[in-house]
Design a protein around this motif. Structure first.
Motif, PDB file in Angstrom:
ATOM      1  N   THR D  88       0.838  -1.208   0.000  1.00 39.80           N
ATOM      2  CA  THR D  88       0.000   0.000   0.000  1.00 39.80           C
ATOM      3  C   THR D  88       0.868   1.251   0.000  1.00 39.80           C
ATOM      4  N   THR D  89       1.974   1.212   0.702  1.00 41.55           N
ATOM      5  CA  THR D  89       2.898   2.354   0.681  1.00 41.55           C
ATOM      6  C   THR D  89       3.382   2.613  -0.741  1.00 41.55           C
ATOM      7  N   TYR D  90       3.786   1.565  -1.419  1.00 41.22           N
ATOM      8  CA  TYR D  90       4.264   1.715  -2.798  1.00 41.22           C
ATOM      9  C   TYR D  90       3.146   2.234  -3.717  1.00 41.22           C
ATOM     10  N   ALA D  91       1.937   1.742  -3.490  1.00 41.86           N
ATOM     11  CA  ALA D  91       0.816   2.177  -4.340  1.00 41.86           C
ATOM     12  C   ALA D  91       0.581   3.678  -4.205  1.00 41.86           C
ATOM     13  N   LYS D  92       0.710   4.162  -2.963  1.00 39.10           N
ATOM     14  CA  LYS D  92       0.546   5.612  -2.759  1.00 39.10           C
ATOM     15  C   LYS D  92       1.640   6.380  -3.489  1.00 39.10           C
ATOM     16  N   TYR D  93       2.858   5.905  -3.395  1.00 44.74           N
ATOM     17  CA  TYR D  93       3.955   6.566  -4.120  1.00 44.74           C
ATOM     18  C   TYR D  93       3.690   6.572  -5.620  1.00 44.74           C
ATOM     19  N   ALA D  94       3.244   5.435  -6.145  1.00 45.35           N
ATOM     20  CA  ALA D  94       3.016   5.359  -7.597  1.00 45.35           C
ATOM     21  C   ALA D  94       2.010   6.412  -8.031  1.00 45.35           C
ATOM     22  N   HIS D  95       0.988   6.573  -7.222  1.00 40.29           N
ATOM     23  CA  HIS D  95      -0.018   7.578  -7.539  1.00 40.29           C
ATOM     24  C   HIS D  95       0.567   8.987  -7.433  1.00 40.29           C
ATOM     25  N   GLN D  96       1.271   9.211  -6.365  1.00 41.87           N
ATOM     26  CA  GLN D  96       1.863  10.535  -6.103  1.00 41.87           C
ATOM     27  C   GLN D  96       2.841  10.929  -7.213  1.00 41.87           C
ATOM     28  N   PHE D  97       3.560   9.948  -7.742  1.00 45.52           N
ATOM     29  CA  PHE D  97       4.542  10.245  -8.793  1.00 45.52           C
ATOM     30  C   PHE D  97       3.885  10.462 -10.151  1.00 45.52           C
ATOM     31  N   GLU D 114      -6.971 -17.836  -0.848  1.00 41.99           N
ATOM     32  CA  GLU D 114      -7.643 -16.916  -1.764  1.00 41.99           C
ATOM     33  C   GLU D 114      -8.153 -15.688  -1.011  1.00 41.99           C
ATOM     34  N   GLN D 115      -8.570 -15.901   0.217  1.00 38.54           N
ATOM     35  CA  GLN D 115      -9.069 -14.756   0.993  1.00 38.54           C
ATOM     36  C   GLN D 115      -7.933 -13.785   1.309  1.00 38.54           C
ATOM     37  N   GLU D 116      -6.780 -14.322   1.632  1.00 40.91           N
ATOM     38  CA  GLU D 116      -5.631 -13.457   1.918  1.00 40.91           C
ATOM     39  C   GLU D 116      -5.214 -12.664   0.687  1.00 40.91           C
ATOM     40  N   ILE D 117      -5.247 -13.310  -0.461  1.00 38.80           N
ATOM     41  CA  ILE D 117      -4.903 -12.605  -1.707  1.00 38.80           C
ATOM     42  C   ILE D 117      -5.923 -11.505  -1.986  1.00 38.80           C
ATOM     43  N   PHE D 118      -7.190 -11.850  -1.836  1.00 37.37           N
ATOM     44  CA  PHE D 118      -8.260 -10.884  -2.079  1.00 37.37           C
ATOM     45  C   PHE D 118      -8.092  -9.656  -1.182  1.00 37.37           C
ATOM     46  N   GLU D 119      -7.874  -9.887   0.103  1.00 44.58           N
ATOM     47  CA  GLU D 119      -7.709  -8.775   1.048  1.00 44.58           C
ATOM     48  C   GLU D 119      -6.506  -7.903   0.687  1.00 44.58           C
ATOM     49  N   HIS D 120      -5.450  -8.544   0.224  1.00 44.53           N
ATOM     50  CA  HIS D 120      -4.238  -7.820  -0.177  1.00 44.53           C
ATOM     51  C   HIS D 120      -4.575  -6.829  -1.298  1.00 44.53           C
ATOM     52  N   TYR D 121      -5.281  -7.300  -2.301  1.00 38.26           N
ATOM     53  CA  TYR D 121      -5.667  -6.413  -3.411  1.00 38.26           C
ATOM     54  C   TYR D 121      -6.650  -5.345  -2.933  1.00 38.26           C
ATOM     55  N   GLN D 122      -7.558  -5.750  -2.056  1.00 33.95           N
ATOM     56  CA  GLN D 122      -8.548  -4.798  -1.545  1.00 33.95           C
ATOM     57  C   GLN D 122      -7.856  -3.637  -0.815  1.00 33.95           C
ATOM     58  N   GLN D 123      -6.896  -3.966   0.018  1.00 38.97           N
ATOM     59  CA  GLN D 123      -6.192  -2.935   0.774  1.00 38.97           C
ATOM     60  C   GLN D 123      -5.435  -1.988  -0.154  1.00 38.97           C
ATOM     61  N   VAL D 124      -4.795  -2.542  -1.164  1.00 41.57           N
ATOM     62  CA  VAL D 124      -4.050  -1.685  -2.093  1.00 41.57           C
ATOM     63  C   VAL D 124      -5.015  -0.807  -2.881  1.00 41.57           C
ATOM     64  N   SER D 125      -6.136  -1.366  -3.263  1.00 41.41           N
ATOM     65  CA  SER D 125      -7.141  -0.585  -3.986  1.00 41.41           C
ATOM     66  C   SER D 125      -7.669   0.548  -3.112  1.00 41.41           C
ATOM     67  N   ASN D 126      -7.832   0.274  -1.836  1.00 42.82           N
ATOM     68  CA  ASN D 126      -8.300   1.320  -0.911  1.00 42.82           C
ATOM     69  C   ASN D 126      -7.276   2.440  -0.753  1.00 42.82           C
ATOM     70  N   ALA D 127      -6.018   2.104  -0.947  1.00 42.52           N
ATOM     71  CA  ALA D 127      -4.959   3.062  -0.622  1.00 42.52           C
ATOM     72  C   ALA D 127      -4.629   4.009  -1.763  1.00 42.52           C
ATOM     73  N   SER D 128      -5.072   3.698  -2.962  1.00 42.01           N
ATOM     74  CA  SER D 128      -4.685   4.524  -4.117  1.00 42.01           C
ATOM     75  C   SER D 128      -5.765   4.438  -5.185  1.00 42.01           C
ATOM     76  N   PRO D 129      -6.005   5.545  -5.878  1.00 41.16           N
ATOM     77  CA  PRO D 129      -7.057   5.528  -6.901  1.00 41.16           C
ATOM     78  C   PRO D 129      -6.592   4.935  -8.238  1.00 41.16           C
ATOM     79  N   LEU D 130      -5.342   4.519  -8.323  1.00 41.74           N
ATOM     80  CA  LEU D 130      -4.847   4.035  -9.614  1.00 41.74           C
ATOM     81  C   LEU D 130      -5.486   2.701 -10.002  1.00 41.74           C
ATOM     82  N   PRO D 131      -5.741   2.517 -11.311  1.00 39.75           N
ATOM     83  CA  PRO D 131      -6.206   1.197 -11.766  1.00 39.75           C
ATOM     84  C   PRO D 131      -5.122   0.152 -11.526  1.00 39.75           C
TER      85      PRO D 131
END
Lengths: 292, 292, 292, 292
Positions: D88-97, D114-131
């Motif tokens: 999520t930290t990296y995702a925020k940077y990617a957006h900021q840059f 599968e649930q752990e993978i899903f949550e991982h993507y969900q958290q990153v999606s929550n952290a940044s508006p990037l596709p």
């Protein structure tokens, strides 16, 4: 005789009473394949339950198939015998009956070394003048042959001339094409891989699908041949779920169930194989209905 | 009749001239196994090339084995037929000849569903009153059965009473023991896993090794039974390289080569199997020499 | 310093508020392991979520562990760094903090060649005088090392002295024992394989199980050492379902849930890992209750 | 912003003296990709050794890439972090840059549910508006995602919009196309599968090949788009051995060796990765020479 295009595979009908081979019905199956515009007929492959036939039944089916096709298209006869002695016996029969080609797989109880496989093909080649198509189908035969081994057999054994690849790995076809510089004809034996196999340069597609869906496979083959990519893709995805279904359900059971749904009783598969259960039959009916 | 301990497996000798089964030599093989202190004799297993015999040869071997053993120990007859019809026919013969147990594997060209496997065992159980040992050997039979499926067959099919596990995964044995609370006898079918199988609670060890190394396997079994851990470990590692060699080289070819090295000609394996090459023969000679 | 017997693995407790490492709780975990009669303490293994810690957290845990154990038993520090540079840095810290041994796995994003793996170990050996235990755990590290490669590293790299095998294949241990003629110590890293590993000659068993079930693992180890076969088998099957459960559920999540069930809050595992769900927690509670 | 076509992947150049990231050289790599007519630039993928960079280096590369591309084409930033927090930290940077898209893979030490993978993507999606493009590469990430799971994430997680499939199994692409009725864009991430992926309907091809062979990949893509079947097949087999070589030799090491052969020093890969050995370098030189 040059074999290419759609190779249509028969199932082996059994009489519901006697449980013996029903040759009259086999004739109908062959005619249905020919009506589906196939470019060759192949009997006694995986769809044909060849491994479950007695030697006498095997001969009946081989002889009848050649006679019934009567030169309308070339005929390929499949051999998946456990011993080399049995395979050479079958190869002689195939030649005597007038077949055009043998399809030979190293079906085995034991893990075979590359040398054992090579010798098996060499002995069969020595026993009959018919051209031989190597058939690699590790999932059913229990033996996996590399592209390198198969190309070595094409190069070094007199009658070995072509390859049918059913491992499901498209890279095997790329390897065959690349290593032989496109010179060795290979055929797709994995129904739900047809689009990429043809795109990769396959000389044809070995399939029992025309038993149930007529000339759809031929249309796909022609779309690729005509460089109609969008049409090819459309035709492939139209058939995709059906193709995957008959493979994952077992070709013999699935195709026989499909004939029953069309009102033609070719019997069930031979035990230990079981007919499709009700849910699977309904699924198949739906898939066939979608393709009409 | 309770079967446990070392189950000694025969190879099937072939006459070098006629290539037919050499029953006199088979008698010698059986006597060698008995001299190796085996607790039962099993014919027509993987070591016995059963899949490569004609129906007539299979009957000869089964009938002769029972007669020659003549009650000295129990006799198990292996069945690895492609069709259920053939398997039930063989089961009837085994009973008629006086065998004590059937060892049945679902050898198949096709991937079989659990239901198809279950029905196969059910039909064979219906056809003969003999107790049945399930034989799981995915590497050669092309079919893998879970501990859960095999235990369900033991519970639900009348004559199914024991399991021979040859998958090579020790966890399968733990599962069988754990799920059945130690009540279902299981046998080790993977030679180089003998130490851990016996430690895990196996009722015995199915092996052709006594054909070549006498009572070494029995000594190992007894060391475990006597809680002599250090001795068991020593005996296992003494045999380990030999056991691994005969498995990786192919049991039939390796054991037959070993007999030849001992001056007893039982013929080679049947094609497509090839005899051991020179390098392998030398390696085997060295291994046998180390074990003397 | 000779390390053998039960190597007890810590989990890494996290503070529920700060999410940082909770060293006080780590001290309690260590004391629980010591109360379970372990012969050595290992921190920062798979159970310790080492791959999920920052470099600073890793150092805190390593340093604290050595201090807290305070010489009562030897201490092993795990290193699973992605780059060789990071691994050598960690190795220097482990030495500086006073650890007795390093456990090093070639954790990697990429498939590594045998030469790359060898160089990785060589560099770490050059960077620190501590003895190194090779840790082979392909399921988590993505790299699988053959017995032959690991024995070559023991022979050729100065500080590499032992092997922890977690591939789950008992044959790897037989190979290590056989090829080294019993001279290279190997440890069991696959909990539900403990019985056969110890029987096969393992120098010890690396396990987080004593966090939850006290000295049961030590009892099993001693039963094997004392040649008490029946007792060893009984102790193994008593623990079997529990051991399999903590492996299949994920060691960190399972052991942390077990601590919570015992009334000790060590936090959950770090995301993306999730805590055990309710059904799994109940199953674990039952398993622990059966073992009391 | 619609991303399709050839996505050109950068390697991460290291300064031979400082071993730090060489941003000037990275600018040259980007310009070479753009000269190869790529439709987007992707940094910090497998070719970019992202897993071996420090957090600071990762940020430098991400920020520099966006700046240097300067809107000429869209920019994708790869994230393969071990913890969700880091991702999520990296995702925020990617957006900021100012990146246009994130490519996210569930790289993990542990087997993830599968649930752990899903949550991982969900958290990153929550952290940044990037596709977000899902990146499935089990061989390097140690986690394999089914088409069904990935399509569920596209359907249920806001910013997840596309899939990059690198498992090497063409059937996964057929499944994605079939189950989504062609609506979910998927990209080929397996170089030597490019022909069949594009034929199967891939929206593009993610590849570092244009670093070394210019617009050859783009030509292949266009030949498929133009329904020039024979030309597409010819272009594919022309590149096939090269594409297979860079995958089997490791992308980072192979592409960096290729740059060196072209006279551009981008440093070697980071240890434990080793540079290509002499034999491999000669093979690569020959392959590149054939493609000129």
């Amino acid at each position: 005789m040059k074999i290419s295009g759609i190779i249509g595979y028969t199932v082996t009908p059994f009489d519901p009473c006697t449980q013996g081979v029903d040759l009259a019905k086999l004739g109908e199956v062959i005619d249905i394949l020919l009506a589906g515009d196939v470019d060759a007929i192949a009997a006694l492959g995986s769809a044909g339950e060849a491994a479950y036939l007695t030697a006498q039944e095997w001969q009946q089916v081989a002889e009848f198939t050649v006679k019934h096709v009567a030169g309308r298209v070339p005929v390929i006869i499949g051999i998946a015998a456990l011993t080399t002695a049995q395979a050479t016996t079958y190869a002689k029969y195939a030649h005597q009956f007038g077949a055009d080609m043998i399809m030979l797989s190293p079906f085995s109880y034991y893990q075979l070394s590359e040398q054992e496989i090579f010798e098996h093909y060499q002995q069969v080649s020595n026993a009959s003048p018919l051209p031989i198509m190597i058939y690699n189908n590790p999932a059913v035969c229990g033996v996996d042959m590399t592209p390198e081994l198969m190309l070595a057999m094409v190069a070094d054994i007199e009658n070995v001339v072509a390859i049918k690849e059913s491992s499901g790995d498209i890279q095997r076809m790329h390897k065959i094409y690349h290593l032989s510089e496109g010179a060795v004809p290979f055929f797709n034996g994995c129904n739900h891989m047809a689009l990429e196999a043809l795109t990769a340069g396959a000389a044809g597609w070995c399939t029992a699908a025309p038993c149930l869906i007529g000339d759809k496979p031929k249309q796909l083959l022609q779309a690729v041949a005509n460089s109609e990519f969008e049409r090819a893709q459309g035709l492939f995805y139209q058939q995709f779920e059906f193709l995957e279904f008959i493979v994952s359900s077992g070709l013999a059971a699935a195709v026989k169930a499909g004939f029953a749904l069309k009102g033609m009783d070719v019997g069930g598969p031979r035990a230990p194989l079981l007919p499709l259960n009700d849910a699977k039959q309904k699924q198949l009916a739906q898939l066939l209905s979608n393709l009409r």
